[in-house]
Write a protein that holds these residues in place. Structure first.
Motif, PDB file in Angstrom:
ATOM      1  N   VAL A  52      65.533  29.017   2.514  1.00 38.25           N
ATOM      2  CA  VAL A  52      65.235  27.586   2.336  1.00 38.25           C
ATOM      3  C   VAL A  52      63.760  27.431   1.937  1.00 38.25           C
ATOM      4  CG1 VAL A  52      65.198  25.303   3.435  1.00 38.25           C
ATOM      5  CG2 VAL A  52      66.997  26.954   4.022  1.00 38.25           C
ATOM      6  N   ALA A  53      63.532  26.791   0.794  1.00 37.86           N
ATOM      7  CA  ALA A  53      62.162  26.615   0.291  1.00 37.86           C
ATOM      8  C   ALA A  53      61.374  25.724   1.252  1.00 37.86           C
ATOM      9  CB  ALA A  53      62.208  25.974  -1.094  1.00 37.86           C
ATOM     10  N   THR A  54      60.176  26.183   1.610  1.00 38.89           N
ATOM     11  CA  THR A  54      59.350  25.355   2.501  1.00 38.89           C
ATOM     12  C   THR A  54      58.264  24.675   1.674  1.00 38.89           C
ATOM     13  OG1 THR A  54      58.133  27.358   3.006  1.00 38.89           O
ATOM     14  CG2 THR A  54      59.721  26.616   4.661  1.00 38.89           C
ATOM     15  N   GLY A  55      57.915  23.478   2.054  1.00 41.89           N
ATOM     16  CA  GLY A  55      56.865  22.725   1.356  1.00 41.89           C
ATOM     17  C   GLY A  55      57.256  22.342  -0.063  1.00 41.89           C
ATOM     18  N   ALA A  67      67.245  11.660  -1.058  1.00 43.14           N
ATOM     19  CA  ALA A  67      67.854  12.618  -0.129  1.00 43.14           C
ATOM     20  C   ALA A  67      66.865  13.016   0.964  1.00 43.14           C
ATOM     21  CB  ALA A  67      68.341  13.844  -0.890  1.00 43.14           C
ATOM     22  N   LYS A  68      65.611  13.201   0.569  1.00 43.74           N
ATOM     23  CA  LYS A  68      64.560  13.607   1.521  1.00 43.74           C
ATOM     24  C   LYS A  68      64.390  12.517   2.585  1.00 43.74           C
ATOM     25  CE  LYS A  68      61.909  16.869   2.564  1.00 43.74           C
ATOM     26  NZ  LYS A  68      62.524  18.182   2.850  1.00 43.74           N
ATOM     27  N   LYS A  69      64.358  11.286   2.141  1.00 44.03           N
ATOM     28  CA  LYS A  69      64.196  10.150   3.049  1.00 44.03           C
ATOM     29  C   LYS A  69      65.400  10.068   4.006  1.00 44.03           C
ATOM     30  CE  LYS A  69      61.804   6.911   0.891  1.00 44.03           C
ATOM     31  NZ  LYS A  69      61.799   5.858  -0.164  1.00 44.03           N
ATOM     32  N   ARG A  70      66.566  10.311   3.474  1.00 43.96           N
ATOM     33  CA  ARG A  70      67.807  10.289   4.245  1.00 43.96           C
ATOM     34  C   ARG A  70      67.886  11.454   5.233  1.00 43.96           C
ATOM     35  NH1 ARG A  70      71.448  11.842   0.240  1.00 43.96           N
ATOM     36  NH2 ARG A  70      71.607   9.847  -0.788  1.00 43.96           N
ATOM     37  N   GLY A  71      67.196  12.537   4.874  1.00 41.82           N
ATOM     38  CA  GLY A  71      67.200  13.722   5.738  1.00 41.82           C
ATOM     39  C   GLY A  71      68.336  14.679   5.447  1.00 41.82           C
ATOM     40  N   LYS A 103      75.213  25.349  -1.938  1.00 39.71           N
ATOM     41  CA  LYS A 103      74.309  25.710  -0.836  1.00 39.71           C
ATOM     42  C   LYS A 103      73.040  26.393  -1.340  1.00 39.71           C
ATOM     43  CE  LYS A 103      77.720  26.485   2.827  1.00 39.71           C
ATOM     44  NZ  LYS A 103      78.467  27.562   3.491  1.00 39.71           N
ATOM     45  N   MET A 104      73.205  27.271  -2.354  1.00 41.48           N
ATOM     46  CA  MET A 104      71.995  27.960  -2.859  1.00 41.48           C
ATOM     47  C   MET A 104      71.076  26.968  -3.545  1.00 41.48           C
ATOM     48  SD  MET A 104      73.186  30.603  -5.964  1.00 41.48           S
ATOM     49  CE  MET A 104      74.537  31.447  -5.209  1.00 41.48           C
ATOM     50  N   MET A 105      71.650  25.963  -4.195  1.00 40.41           N
ATOM     51  CA  MET A 105      70.833  24.921  -4.829  1.00 40.41           C
ATOM     52  C   MET A 105      70.104  24.098  -3.760  1.00 40.41           C
ATOM     53  SD  MET A 105      71.220  25.383  -8.023  1.00 40.41           S
ATOM     54  CE  MET A 105      71.311  27.109  -7.569  1.00 40.41           C
ATOM     55  N   ALA A 106      70.832  23.769  -2.689  1.00 38.81           N
ATOM     56  CA  ALA A 106      70.240  22.974  -1.605  1.00 38.81           C
ATOM     57  C   ALA A 106      69.038  23.699  -1.007  1.00 38.81           C
ATOM     58  CB  ALA A 106      71.291  22.708  -0.534  1.00 38.81           C
ATOM     59  N   GLY A 110      64.899  22.743  -0.709  1.00 38.02           N
ATOM     60  CA  GLY A 110      64.260  22.568   0.600  1.00 38.02           C
ATOM     61  C   GLY A 110      65.167  22.002   1.678  1.00 38.02           C
ATOM     62  N   PHE A 111      66.484  22.100   1.505  1.00 39.13           N
ATOM     63  CA  PHE A 111      67.415  21.572   2.507  1.00 39.13           C
ATOM     64  C   PHE A 111      68.151  22.719   3.203  1.00 39.13           C
ATOM     65  CE2 PHE A 111      66.638  18.038  -0.272  1.00 39.13           C
ATOM     66  CZ  PHE A 111      66.662  16.915   0.558  1.00 39.13           C
ATOM     67  N   ARG A 112      68.201  22.656   4.542  1.00 35.62           N
ATOM     68  CA  ARG A 112      68.912  23.659   5.331  1.00 35.62           C
ATOM     69  C   ARG A 112      70.420  23.385   5.274  1.00 35.62           C
ATOM     70  NH1 ARG A 112      65.391  21.449   9.023  1.00 35.62           N
ATOM     71  NH2 ARG A 112      67.208  20.560  10.097  1.00 35.62           N
TER      72      ARG A 112
END
Ligand code: GLU
Length: 312
Positions: A52-55, A67-71, A103-106, A110-112
């Motif tokens: 999972v990409a961080t930052g 999506a980020k805002k939604r979590g 899943k690999m795209m997610a 940066g999404f688990r």
């Protein structure tokens, strides 16, 4: 009694009985002891673990920001296509090659895994789901073509399929699309195979449903003579009941699978193109294929070249 329309047949009792019978066959042949996963499905230890990409940040993508805002990410998929996108009715879990690509795209965005919500969307509803913001992106045997590009964007392709035919094992008359005149052929509404049959094989008696699993059910109960869609999908159904079904002839189209994104979100599209390229290079793509779609009998091909078309 109502007359069955060309595109909608009433539900038949034998169909239900057959579904139950197939479920029984699957239970007997496909599963181990109580609660153990089906033998033929992907084993967790065979599947890649996606870093999972961080930052990670994609400020120019409205879809990513929302999506980020939604979590969490909401990803459109299929739920009845063996080895591609399948939902286990007991656990509600999704598996298959398309699910792995999702899943690999997610992970690259940066999404688990626990921040992914899969949503089943049928072939005919994909464009609307993307346009209405019901899903962030779509991974489900989705052919890239110019017509669809007017409505949505596509990252990829990540796989090349081809239209083919599924028939009952004892069928001897149908060996290719030229044998379909006067035959009842089933496909999914809104799919490219259904459109091709209408356009290029008008003598075939086309029947459409929302899903291919209903078509297969109709094939097994002698209500249609063939099911036509991508070879990747048909081989999966045939592999589940090889004593009943077979795929015949050579593929008669090219169906490059893309990841559907909202049209105009070029930042998201390019980020997904980058993520696909990286996962093809680091071996994740092949590992995912081998553990899923590879189980229906075709060794991993080389992935098709990614078409990073200009921003639009
Ligand atoms: N790949 C074809 C399409 O996108 C057929 C499979 C499907 O309906 O998802 O229409």
């Amino acid at each position: 009694m109502t007359t069955p329309s060309r595109s909608r047949l009433p539900a038949h009792r034998p169909a239900l009985i057959l579904v139950l019978l197939l479920a029984l066959v699957a239970a007997v042949t496909g599963c181990g002891k109580d609660g153990s996963p089906p033998v033929k499905g992907p084993q967790p230890e065979d599947l890649p673990v996606y870093q999972v990409a961080t930052g990670f940040s994609l400020p120019d993508s409205p879809t990513w920001q929302r999506a980020k805002k939604r979590g969490r990410l909401v990803i459109g998929v299929k739920e009845d296509q063996p080895y591609l996108g399948e939902k286990d009715p007991a656990s509600g879990r999704y598996s298959g090659f398309d699910i792995e690509i999702a899943k690999m795209m997610a992970a690259s965005l940066g999404f688990r895994p626990d921040q992914i919500e899969f949503k089943t969307v049928a072939s005919a509803n994909r464009e609307t789901a993307l346009q209405n913001g019901q899903i962030d992106y779509y991974v489900g045997t989705y052919t890239i073509n110019d017509n669809r590009k007017k409505q949505v964007g596509f990252a990829g392709p990540y796989y090349m399929a081809g239209q083919s035919l599924l028939v009952r094992r004892d069928e001897e008359d149908i060996k290719g699309p030229e044998d379909l005149a006067g035959k009842r052929v089933c496909s999914a509404a809104g799919s490219t195979p259904a459109q091709r049959l209408e356009r290029e094989y008008p003598q075939a008696d086309l029947v459409t449903y929302d899903t291919y699993s209903v078509c297969v059910d109709n094939l097994l109960t002698y209500q249609v003579d063939a099911v036509s869609t991508d070879d990747s999908i048909l081989l999966g159904y045939a592999a589940k009941v090889p004593e009943e079904l077979k795929v015949v002839g050579k593929p008669f189209s090219r169906e490059p699978y893309g990841i559907g994104v909202p049209r105009g979100d070029n930042a998201l599209r390019f980020a997904l193109d980058d993520a696909l390229a990286a996962n093809e290079k680091n071996g994740n793509w092949k590992k995912a294929y081998d553990a899923t779609l590879g189980l229906s009998g075709t060794p991993a091909p080389a992935p098709p070249a990614i078409d990073r078309y200009p921003a639009n």
